[in-house]
Design an enzyme around this catalytic site. Structure first.
Site, PDB file in Angstrom:
ATOM      1  N   LEU A  58       0.868  -1.171   0.000  1.00 10.83           N
ATOM      2  CA  LEU A  58       0.000   0.000   0.000  1.00 10.83           C
ATOM      3  C   LEU A  58       0.905   1.221   0.000  1.00 10.83           C
ATOM      4  O   LEU A  58       1.913   1.252   0.715  1.00 10.83           O
ATOM      5  CB  LEU A  58      -0.919   0.036   1.230  1.00 10.83           C
ATOM      6  N   ASP A  59       0.555   2.238  -0.788  1.00 13.03           N
ATOM      7  CA  ASP A  59       1.342   3.464  -0.818  1.00 13.03           C
ATOM      8  C   ASP A  59       1.421   4.090   0.571  1.00 13.03           C
ATOM      9  O   ASP A  59       0.549   3.884   1.423  1.00 13.03           O
ATOM     10  CB  ASP A  59       0.718   4.488  -1.776  1.00 13.03           C
ATOM     11  N   TYR A  60       2.430   4.893   0.772  1.00 14.62           N
ATOM     12  CA  TYR A  60       2.617   5.653   2.012  1.00 14.62           C
ATOM     13  C   TYR A  60       1.335   6.399   2.396  1.00 14.62           C
ATOM     14  O   TYR A  60       0.932   6.404   3.565  1.00 14.62           O
ATOM     15  CB  TYR A  60       3.770   6.640   1.805  1.00 14.62           C
ATOM     16  N   ARG A 170      -4.731   5.636  -8.399  1.00 17.52           N
ATOM     17  CA  ARG A 170      -4.441   7.072  -8.422  1.00 17.52           C
ATOM     18  C   ARG A 170      -4.267   7.573  -9.855  1.00 17.52           C
ATOM     19  O   ARG A 170      -4.784   8.636 -10.225  1.00 17.52           O
ATOM     20  CB  ARG A 170      -3.190   7.343  -7.586  1.00 17.52           C
TER      21      ARG A 170
END
Length: 270
Positions: A58-60, A170
């Site tokens: 998962l992205d930051y 995104r």
């Protein structure tokens, strides 16, 4: 910010990752990681005394369900599910602007954005055939609610990634003109007012042979007073704030129901 364990057994620990937190880091001075919160700092390294296997990313900036394997055998087992696209992942997001569709499929390939001046960015390819470095990608979107955030038009959506490319949700949302609220990177560093990026991995289904793990978090945004106090609802298309209602929505997006809904497909134009 605390990391909450949602499920744990002999093979897996599944957590609710907070936003603005790394999964792990090789820098021993970096403490803002999931690894530091639930295990030793070096738990993601093979040299660790008790290594964990981060089989999912998962992205930051992204919060939500994160599956971690406790041993190599378990990691290989869940890894095969991801590789064969047998897992089911569902995300909630808040997008800038109102949608002109109720349900949509986004099928733009994704590759590295070479013009990003060193920043780690991806881009969607909207012309066919895509360059060889780009990989096919597919996201399904279902509109849940329209309203306004701080007086600006916004939409709450359910996102289902059919494929799993870097920054896929995104990039796809930005490409169709609806950047995720608070996405600093894909708003060209302009969307800085929100306190977080509003993308949350809400549910993960892992269909193992002996049992299915179906892990779900609570509704992530309206329980956050910083968001709820700035949101003005205009129209709710589907109920989604309870766990039961959210599961029903997942069935809708799984079956790709379009009867009575405004449908749009975003794909390569020959």
């Amino acid at each position: 910010m605390a990391v909450t364990k949602i499920h744990e057994d002999d093979d897996y620990v599944i957590v609710n990752k907070p936003f603005d937190m790394f999964i792990n880091a090789n820098d021993e001075n970096e403490k803002n990681t999931v690894a530091c919160h639930i295990a030793s700092h070096d738990s993601h390294l093979s040299t660790s005394l008790n290594p964990l296997h981060f089989v999912q990313r998962l992205d930051y900036s992204t919060s939500g369900v994160l599956c971690i394997a406790k041993n190599k055998k378990a990691a290989a087992r869940v890894g095969r599910l991801f590789e064969k696209r047998l897992t089911r992942k569902y995300y909630m997001a808040v997008l800038r602007r109102h949608l002109q569709f109720d349900v949509a499929d986004i099928k733009y390939a994704i590759g590295v954005d070479e013009s990003s001046d060193g920043a780690h960015r991806m881009r969607a390819v909207r012309a066919a055939p895509p360059p060889c470095a780009a990989r096919a990608a597919h996201t399904r979107v279902l509109a849940l609610e329209s309203g306004a955030y701080c007086g600006q038009p916004a939409s709450v959506v359910l996102l289902k990634p059919i494929t799993g490319r870097t920054h896929q949700l995104r990039v796809h949302c930005t490409t169709i003109g609806h950047t995720i609220l608070g996405d600093y990177t894909y708003s060209n560093r302009e969307d800085t007012a929100p306190h977080r990026m509003f993308l949350h991995a809400t549910r993960l289904v892992l269909p193992f042979q002996n049992k299915t793990l179906d892990i779900q978090t609570e509704e992530p945004f309206f329980t956050d007073q910083q968001f709820a106090s700035k949101w003005e609802s205009e129209k709710v298309f589907f109920k989604y704030r309870s766990k039961e209602d959210f599961v029903s929505l997942c069935d809708v997006i799984d079956e790709n129901r379009v009867d009575g809904l405004r449908y749009q497909e975003f794909c390569f134009q020959e």
